[in-house]
Design an enzyme around this catalytic site. Structure first.
Site, PDB file in Angstrom:
ATOM      1  N   ASP A   1       0.994  -1.407  -0.111  1.00 53.02           N
ATOM      2  CA  ASP A   1      -0.124   0.057  -0.048  1.00 53.02           C
ATOM      3  C   ASP A   1       0.985   1.327   0.011  1.00 53.02           C
ATOM      4  OD1 ASP A   1      -2.157  -1.394   0.073  1.00 53.02           O
ATOM      5  OD2 ASP A   1      -2.320  -1.682   2.227  1.00 53.02           O
TER       6      ASP A   1
ATOM      7  N   LYS B   1       0.365  -7.934  -2.961  1.00 55.29           N
ATOM      8  CA  LYS B   1      -0.874  -7.341  -3.410  1.00 55.29           C
ATOM      9  C   LYS B   1      -0.593  -5.791  -3.847  1.00 55.29           C
ATOM     10  CE  LYS B   1      -4.465  -5.847  -0.517  1.00 55.29           C
ATOM     11  NZ  LYS B   1      -4.862  -4.746  -1.016  1.00 55.29           N
TER      12      LYS B   1
ATOM     13  N   ASP C   1      -5.734  -5.983  -6.563  1.00 57.80           N
ATOM     14  CA  ASP C   1      -6.795  -5.690  -5.933  1.00 57.80           C
ATOM     15  C   ASP C   1      -7.455  -4.654  -6.145  1.00 57.80           C
ATOM     16  OD1 ASP C   1      -8.668  -5.778  -3.591  1.00 57.80           O
ATOM     17  OD2 ASP C   1      -7.200  -5.011  -2.216  1.00 57.80           O
ATOM     18  N   LEU C   2      -8.299  -4.637  -7.099  1.00 56.89           N
ATOM     19  CA  LEU C   2      -8.984  -3.250  -7.851  1.00 56.89           C
ATOM     20  C   LEU C   2     -10.561  -3.415  -7.614  1.00 56.89           C
ATOM     21  CD1 LEU C   2      -6.816  -2.493 -10.956  1.00 56.89           C
ATOM     22  CD2 LEU C   2      -6.446  -1.732  -8.740  1.00 56.89           C
ATOM     23  N   LYS C   3     -10.921  -4.647  -6.995  1.00 54.01           N
ATOM     24  CA  LYS C   3     -12.348  -4.754  -6.847  1.00 54.01           C
ATOM     25  C   LYS C   3     -13.345  -4.233  -7.913  1.00 54.01           C
ATOM     26  CE  LYS C   3     -11.505  -4.596  -1.668  1.00 54.01           C
ATOM     27  NZ  LYS C   3      -9.989  -3.876  -1.909  1.00 54.01           N
TER      28      LYS C   3
ATOM     29  N   HIS D   1     -16.510  -3.267 -10.025  1.00 56.34           N
ATOM     30  CA  HIS D   1     -18.034  -3.393  -9.709  1.00 56.34           C
ATOM     31  C   HIS D   1     -18.442  -2.511 -10.838  1.00 56.34           C
ATOM     32  CE1 HIS D   1     -21.559  -2.494  -6.968  1.00 56.34           C
ATOM     33  NE2 HIS D   1     -21.909  -3.346  -8.074  1.00 56.34           N
ATOM     34  N   ASP D   2     -19.096  -3.227 -11.860  1.00 53.94           N
ATOM     35  CA  ASP D   2     -19.674  -2.246 -13.157  1.00 53.94           C
ATOM     36  C   ASP D   2     -20.721  -3.255 -13.830  1.00 53.94           C
ATOM     37  OD1 ASP D   2     -20.176  -0.622 -15.119  1.00 53.94           O
ATOM     38  OD2 ASP D   2     -18.051   0.335 -14.518  1.00 53.94           O
TER      39      ASP D   2
ATOM     40  N   THR E   1     -18.417  -4.406 -19.114  1.00 56.85           N
ATOM     41  CA  THR E   1     -17.376  -3.541 -18.541  1.00 56.85           C
ATOM     42  C   THR E   1     -16.054  -4.502 -17.660  1.00 56.85           C
ATOM     43  OG1 THR E   1     -18.559  -1.616 -18.772  1.00 56.85           O
ATOM     44  CG2 THR E   1     -16.518  -1.525 -17.452  1.00 56.85           C
TER      45      THR E   1
ATOM     46  N   THR F   1     -14.535  -5.379   5.181  1.00 57.62           N
ATOM     47  CA  THR F   1     -14.390  -5.617   6.670  1.00 57.62           C
ATOM     48  C   THR F   1     -14.652  -4.160   7.408  1.00 57.62           C
ATOM     49  OG1 THR F   1     -11.917  -5.660   6.356  1.00 57.62           O
ATOM     50  CG2 THR F   1     -13.042  -7.648   6.858  1.00 57.62           C
TER      51      THR F   1
ATOM     52  N   ARG G   1      -3.465  -9.315  12.267  1.00 60.63           N
ATOM     53  CA  ARG G   1      -2.594  -8.597  13.157  1.00 60.63           C
ATOM     54  C   ARG G   1      -1.906  -9.756  13.995  1.00 60.63           C
ATOM     55  NH1 ARG G   1      -3.440  -5.115  10.147  1.00 60.63           N
ATOM     56  NH2 ARG G   1      -4.028  -3.020  10.251  1.00 60.63           N
TER      57      ARG G   1
ATOM     58  N   ARG H   1       0.253  -3.540   7.110  1.00 68.05           N
ATOM     59  CA  ARG H   1       1.181  -2.834   8.018  1.00 68.05           C
ATOM     60  C   ARG H   1       2.018  -3.501   9.220  1.00 68.05           C
ATOM     61  NH1 ARG H   1      -3.768   1.291   8.827  1.00 68.05           N
ATOM     62  NH2 ARG H   1      -4.576  -0.668   8.230  1.00 68.05           N
TER      63      ARG H   1
HETATM   64  O1  C5P Z   1      -2.279  -2.906   6.736  1.00 65.03           O
HETATM   65  P1  C5P Z   1      -3.502  -3.938   6.837  1.00 65.03           P
HETATM   66  O2  C5P Z   1      -2.771  -5.233   7.142  1.00 65.03           O
HETATM   67  O3  C5P Z   1      -4.683  -3.351   7.511  1.00 65.03           O
HETATM   68  O4  C5P Z   1      -3.764  -3.955   5.325  1.00 65.03           O
HETATM   69  C1  C5P Z   1      -4.879  -4.688   4.773  1.00 65.03           C
HETATM   70  C2  C5P Z   1      -4.898  -4.527   3.150  1.00 65.03           C
HETATM   71  O5  C5P Z   1      -6.240  -5.552   2.914  1.00 65.03           O
HETATM   72  C3  C5P Z   1      -5.220  -3.216   2.569  1.00 65.03           C
HETATM   73  O6  C5P Z   1      -4.439  -3.210   1.437  1.00 65.03           O
HETATM   74  C4  C5P Z   1      -6.620  -3.099   2.362  1.00 65.03           C
HETATM   75  O7  C5P Z   1      -7.151  -2.429   1.381  1.00 65.03           O
HETATM   76  C5  C5P Z   1      -7.120  -4.672   2.391  1.00 65.03           C
HETATM   77  N1  C5P Z   1      -8.314  -5.114   2.639  1.00 65.03           N
HETATM   78  C6  C5P Z   1      -8.754  -4.827   3.798  1.00 65.03           C
HETATM   79  N2  C5P Z   1     -10.138  -5.394   3.853  1.00 65.03           N
HETATM   80  C7  C5P Z   1     -11.062  -5.784   2.918  1.00 65.03           C
HETATM   81  C8  C5P Z   1     -10.248  -5.977   1.608  1.00 65.03           C
HETATM   82  C9  C5P Z   1      -9.056  -5.632   1.343  1.00 65.03           C
HETATM   83  O8  C5P Z   1      -8.198  -4.471   4.651  1.00 65.03           O
HETATM   84  N3  C5P Z   1     -12.154  -6.241   3.291  1.00 65.03           N
END
Ligand code: C5P
Length: 232
Positions: free
Chosen positions: A10, A32, A59-61, A63-64, A68, A119, A180, A210
């Site tokens: 990220d 990712k 990871d561009l998710k 939705h269209d 498309t 989430t 985490r 992170r």
């Molecule tokens: O830093 P962290 O571990 O929270 O990063 C989680 C990654 O997963 C981020 O790139 C976030 O965009 C992605 N993500 C998420 N929840 C989702 C889908 C993707 O946290 N439902």
């Protein structure tokens, strides 16, 4: 051997993403690329990561409308990504069109995954949208549509992985962010799970940002997670 870890790059710039990627081992982790990095830098990010030997989750998710999304998924597959995703709320016809785009391409290996409920959303957010199902029930409904539309799996919270594994069977891929380590700050994530609990619950892939990228020594964190996962 490749672990279940997918490191979320990220970052805003190619330089920052590559500085992190060069610390990582493509034989151990996948990476990712999300909206921020891809919007800033475009497909050259994928080329640079592929050149280092990484499997890349784009990871561009999407939705269209079905046509498309099928075009966008086909373009992602042609870029050689290992995994790409769409929003399940785009509906059955959109997901079927996306799955057909993967089938039509030369790279049938790309995994096509649907995001169920973000989430970051809770039942209050859903009910404001007119969705009065409990989040877990709504996730189960979306996963069922995604599976019958021919998708390979879903992105879900690790807390939903156990019930989705029972519902969707062993071959359905579960990708879980919100991971985490016990001593980490949860940050903006609300419902966090440790890597070992997520895998025990049935997750196939753990998206970790992170906890790894903000560590003083990312490779030490990766090695300690992998060694505990191997022992479990
Ligand atoms: O830093 P962290 O571990 O929270 O990063 C989680 C990654 O997963 C981020 O790139 C976030 O965009 C992605 N993500 C998420 N929840 C989702 C889908 C993707 O946290 N439902």
């Amino acid at each position: 051997m490749l672990s279940p870890l997918i490191v979320a790059l990220d970052y805003s710039t190619l330089d920052d993403a590559m500085a992190c990627a060069r610390l990582l081992d493509p034989a151990k982790v996948r990476v990712k690329v999300g909206k921020q990095l891809f919007t800033n830098e475009g497909p050259k990010v994928l080329d640079a990561l592929h050149a280092l030997g990484f499997d890349v989750f784009l990871d561009l998710k999407f939705h269209d409308i079905p046509n498309t999304v099928a075009g966008a998924v086909g373009a992602a597959v042609d870029l050689g990504v290992w995994m790409v995703n769409v929003h399940a709320v785009g509906g059955r016809r959109m997901m079927e069109a996306a799955a057909e785009a993967v089938e039509r391409s030369n790279n049938h290996q790309t995994q096509l995954i649907a995001v169920t409920v973000l989430t970051s959303m809770d039942s209050g957010d859903l009910s404001e949208l007119g969705i009065n199902e409990q989040p877990a029930d709504y996730v189960a409904r979306l996963a069922s549509i995604a599976q019958s539309a021919g998708l390979d799996g879903v992105v879900c919270s690790a807390q939903e992985a156990r019930s989705l594994r029972a519902q969707c069977g062993d071959k359905f891929t579960l990708v879980t962010p919100g991971i985490r380590l016990p001593d980490d700050d949860a940050g903006d994530q609300r419902r966090v799970v440790t890597p070992w609990d997520a895998v025990a619950g049935g997750s196939n892939y753990l998206v970790v940002g992170r906890s790894i990228t903000a560590a003083i020594n990312p490779t030490d964190v990766i090695d300690s997670i992998i060694s505990r996962l191997t022992r479990a």
